[in-house]
Motif scaffolding. Structure first.
Motif, PDB file in Angstrom:
ATOM      1  N   CYS A 114       6.686   3.605  -8.958  1.00 12.01           N
ATOM      2  CA  CYS A 114       7.347   2.043  -8.653  1.00 12.01           C
ATOM      3  C   CYS A 114       8.678   2.791  -7.117  1.00 12.01           C
ATOM      4  O   CYS A 114       8.763   1.617  -7.153  1.00 12.01           O
ATOM      5  N   LEU A 115       8.724   3.535  -7.424  1.00 12.09           N
ATOM      6  CA  LEU A 115       9.189   4.020  -5.272  1.00 12.09           C
ATOM      7  C   LEU A 115       8.298   3.631  -4.594  1.00 12.09           C
ATOM      8  O   LEU A 115       8.997   2.917  -3.655  1.00 12.09           O
ATOM      9  N   ALA A 116       7.338   4.099  -4.645  1.00 13.80           N
ATOM     10  CA  ALA A 116       6.241   3.621  -3.559  1.00 13.80           C
ATOM     11  C   ALA A 116       6.390   2.106  -3.365  1.00 13.80           C
ATOM     12  O   ALA A 116       6.456   1.498  -1.887  1.00 13.80           O
ATOM     13  N   ASP A 117       6.549   1.528  -4.385  1.00 10.79           N
ATOM     14  CA  ASP A 117       6.294  -0.307  -4.038  1.00 10.79           C
ATOM     15  C   ASP A 117       7.279  -0.517  -3.304  1.00 10.79           C
ATOM     16  O   ASP A 117       7.376  -1.303  -2.299  1.00 10.79           O
ATOM     17  N   TRP A 118       8.273  -0.034  -3.183  1.00  8.52           N
ATOM     18  CA  TRP A 118      10.213  -0.754  -2.275  1.00  8.52           C
ATOM     19  C   TRP A 118       9.880  -0.099  -1.604  1.00  8.52           C
ATOM     20  O   TRP A 118       9.796  -0.817  -0.441  1.00  8.52           O
ATOM     21  N   LEU A 119       9.323   1.243  -1.080  1.00  6.88           N
ATOM     22  CA  LEU A 119       9.239   2.157   0.377  1.00  6.88           C
ATOM     23  C   LEU A 119       7.898   1.418   1.080  1.00  6.88           C
ATOM     24  O   LEU A 119       8.010   1.366   2.829  1.00  6.88           O
ATOM     25  N   PHE A 120       6.576   1.183   0.508  1.00  3.47           N
ATOM     26  CA  PHE A 120       5.933   0.171   1.228  1.00  3.47           C
ATOM     27  C   PHE A 120       5.464  -1.691   1.164  1.00  3.47           C
ATOM     28  O   PHE A 120       4.534  -1.031   1.644  1.00  3.47           O
ATOM     29  N   ASP A 121       6.832  -1.957   0.867  1.00  7.40           N
ATOM     30  CA  ASP A 121       6.200  -3.188   0.282  1.00  7.40           C
ATOM     31  C   ASP A 121       6.197  -3.771   1.556  1.00  7.40           C
ATOM     32  O   ASP A 121       7.389  -3.829   1.899  1.00  7.40           O
ATOM     33  N   PRO A 138       4.361  -0.416  11.196  1.00  8.23           N
ATOM     34  CA  PRO A 138       4.595   0.410   9.795  1.00  8.23           C
ATOM     35  C   PRO A 138       5.467   0.934   9.453  1.00  8.23           C
ATOM     36  O   PRO A 138       6.797   1.176  10.399  1.00  8.23           O
ATOM     37  N   LEU A 139       4.981   0.918   8.445  1.00 11.17           N
ATOM     38  CA  LEU A 139       7.167   1.678   7.429  1.00 11.17           C
ATOM     39  C   LEU A 139       7.027   3.216   7.159  1.00 11.17           C
ATOM     40  O   LEU A 139       5.508   3.294   7.274  1.00 11.17           O
ATOM     41  N   GLN A 140       7.756   3.719   7.905  1.00  8.49           N
ATOM     42  CA  GLN A 140       8.405   5.509   7.464  1.00  8.49           C
ATOM     43  C   GLN A 140       9.104   5.120   6.655  1.00  8.49           C
ATOM     44  O   GLN A 140      10.022   4.771   5.888  1.00  8.49           O
ATOM     45  N   ALA A 141       8.923   6.441   5.190  1.00 13.44           N
ATOM     46  CA  ALA A 141       9.666   6.649   4.728  1.00 13.44           C
ATOM     47  C   ALA A 141      10.317   8.135   4.961  1.00 13.44           C
ATOM     48  O   ALA A 141       9.856   9.233   5.124  1.00 13.44           O
ATOM     49  N   THR A 142      12.025   8.452   4.152  1.00 18.47           N
ATOM     50  CA  THR A 142      12.448  10.346   3.489  1.00 18.47           C
ATOM     51  C   THR A 142      13.839   9.767   3.250  1.00 18.47           C
ATOM     52  O   THR A 142      13.865   8.623   2.084  1.00 18.47           O
ATOM     53  N   ARG A 143      13.727  10.919   3.063  1.00 18.92           N
ATOM     54  CA  ARG A 143      14.526  11.380   2.225  1.00 18.92           C
ATOM     55  C   ARG A 143      15.810  10.951   3.194  1.00 18.92           C
ATOM     56  O   ARG A 143      16.301  11.971   4.149  1.00 18.92           O
ATOM     57  N   TYR A 144      16.349  10.489   2.879  1.00 16.52           N
ATOM     58  CA  TYR A 144      17.675   9.989   4.317  1.00 16.52           C
ATOM     59  C   TYR A 144      18.911  11.340   3.474  1.00 16.52           C
ATOM     60  O   TYR A 144      19.361  11.236   2.722  1.00 16.52           O
ATOM     61  N   ASP A 155       1.028   7.581   3.687  1.00 12.84           N
ATOM     62  CA  ASP A 155      -0.396   8.824   3.437  1.00 12.84           C
ATOM     63  C   ASP A 155       0.539  10.440   4.457  1.00 12.84           C
ATOM     64  O   ASP A 155      -0.587  10.944   4.360  1.00 12.84           O
ATOM     65  N   GLN A 156       1.069  10.747   4.816  1.00 11.14           N
ATOM     66  CA  GLN A 156       1.481  11.468   4.800  1.00 11.14           C
ATOM     67  C   GLN A 156       2.880  12.151   4.036  1.00 11.14           C
ATOM     68  O   GLN A 156       3.040  13.174   3.883  1.00 11.14           O
ATOM     69  N   LEU A 157       3.654  11.465   2.683  1.00  9.27           N
ATOM     70  CA  LEU A 157       3.515  12.541   1.948  1.00  9.27           C
ATOM     71  C   LEU A 157       3.747  12.995   1.231  1.00  9.27           C
ATOM     72  O   LEU A 157       2.624  12.435   0.003  1.00  9.27           O
ATOM     73  N   HIS A 158       3.938  13.896   0.515  1.00  9.93           N
ATOM     74  CA  HIS A 158       3.053  14.898  -0.107  1.00  9.93           C
ATOM     75  C   HIS A 158       4.513  15.814  -1.198  1.00  9.93           C
ATOM     76  O   HIS A 158       4.970  16.828  -0.347  1.00  9.93           O
ATOM     77  N   PRO A 159       3.976  15.653  -2.324  1.00 15.95           N
ATOM     78  CA  PRO A 159       3.550  14.552  -2.525  1.00 15.95           C
ATOM     79  C   PRO A 159       4.089  12.949  -2.738  1.00 15.95           C
ATOM     80  O   PRO A 159       5.103  13.354  -2.472  1.00 15.95           O
ATOM     81  N   ALA A 160       3.102  12.650  -3.365  1.00 15.63           N
ATOM     82  CA  ALA A 160       3.332  10.794  -2.966  1.00 15.63           C
ATOM     83  C   ALA A 160       4.477  10.988  -3.648  1.00 15.63           C
ATOM     84  O   ALA A 160       4.745  11.077  -5.010  1.00 15.63           O
ATOM     85  N   PRO A 161       4.470   9.670  -3.758  1.00 19.11           N
ATOM     86  CA  PRO A 161       6.640   9.712  -4.468  1.00 19.11           C
ATOM     87  C   PRO A 161       5.547   8.254  -5.869  1.00 19.11           C
ATOM     88  O   PRO A 161       4.869   7.981  -6.282  1.00 19.11           O
ATOM     89  N   ALA A 162       7.214   8.660  -6.567  1.00 17.81           N
ATOM     90  CA  ALA A 162       6.172   7.538  -8.233  1.00 17.81           C
ATOM     91  C   ALA A 162       6.219   6.168  -7.385  1.00 17.81           C
ATOM     92  O   ALA A 162       6.574   5.512  -6.557  1.00 17.81           O
TER      93      ALA A 162
END
Length: 183
Positions: free
Chosen positions: A22-29, A128-134, A13-20
């Motif tokens: 297909c990507l979000a499906d992998w990031l937050f599965d 909880p899952l979190q994401a970033t540009r590594y 809910d903090q990622l703006h803009p939201a990822p595509a």
């Protein structure tokens, strides 16, 4: 000495803009990435151990584990391979003081995926899952590039917390017919 890479982990809910999608499906599965990669590769899944041992944990890892900055911990870095290609770079860490009694279990993993242990033991609860540009500096030289997406979450069992970070590599996207540069 080079500066440590800067990590900015965010929830979905903090990622703006939201990822595509297909990507979000992998990031937050929330399921097992090991199982998902095994299915995608029709069973041609493997683990390549890159590094494992005691080291000083990064500041973002210490914060996620709730330990003092500069704490020592166990770290394991692997490639998760599909079709003999590195699809994911994974880094798992745990604070030294929380590992009492667990070191033999972790040391025996070898080429087995850590996810196999974490998802087969119902005593582990995933946070909880979190994401970033590594940051590229946090990646092995062979796959180092900017713009790669990663995710992380903590698995807890009593006093033990294992932080697992997974970075999705270009070969995973290409295998699925997705342009990695478009993500």
């Amino acid at each position: 000495m080079t500066a440590a890479p800067a990590f900015h982990w965010l929830g979905a809910d903090q990622l703006h803009p939201a990822p595509a999608a297909c990507l979000a499906d992998w990031l937050f599965d929330t399921g097992s990435l090991t199982r998902r990669l095994t299915a995608l590769s029709a069973g041609r899944f493997a683990v390549t151990l890159l590094e494992e041992g005691w080291q000083t944990l990064r500041d973002d890892e210490c914060a996620a584990l709730g330990v003092a900055s500069g704490s020592a911990g166990w770290a394991r870095e692997v490639y998760l391979l599909g079709e003999d290609r590195p699809w994911v770079f994974a880094r798992s860490v745990a604070a030294r003081e929380a590992l009492e009694g667990f070191v033999p279990v972790l040391a025996e993993l070898g080429r087995r995926p850590l996810g196999e242990l974490l998802f087969s033991d119902p005593a582990f609860a995933r946070g909880p899952l979190q994401a970033t540009r590594y940051p590229p500096a946090g990646l092995p030289a062979a796959v180092r590039r900017s713009g790669l997406w990663g995710r992380r979450s903590c698995f807890r069992r009593g006093v033990l917390t294992v932080l697992v970070a997974e970075v999705f590599l270009p070969d995973l996207w290409r295998y699925q017919g997705i342009d990695p540069d478009a993500l």
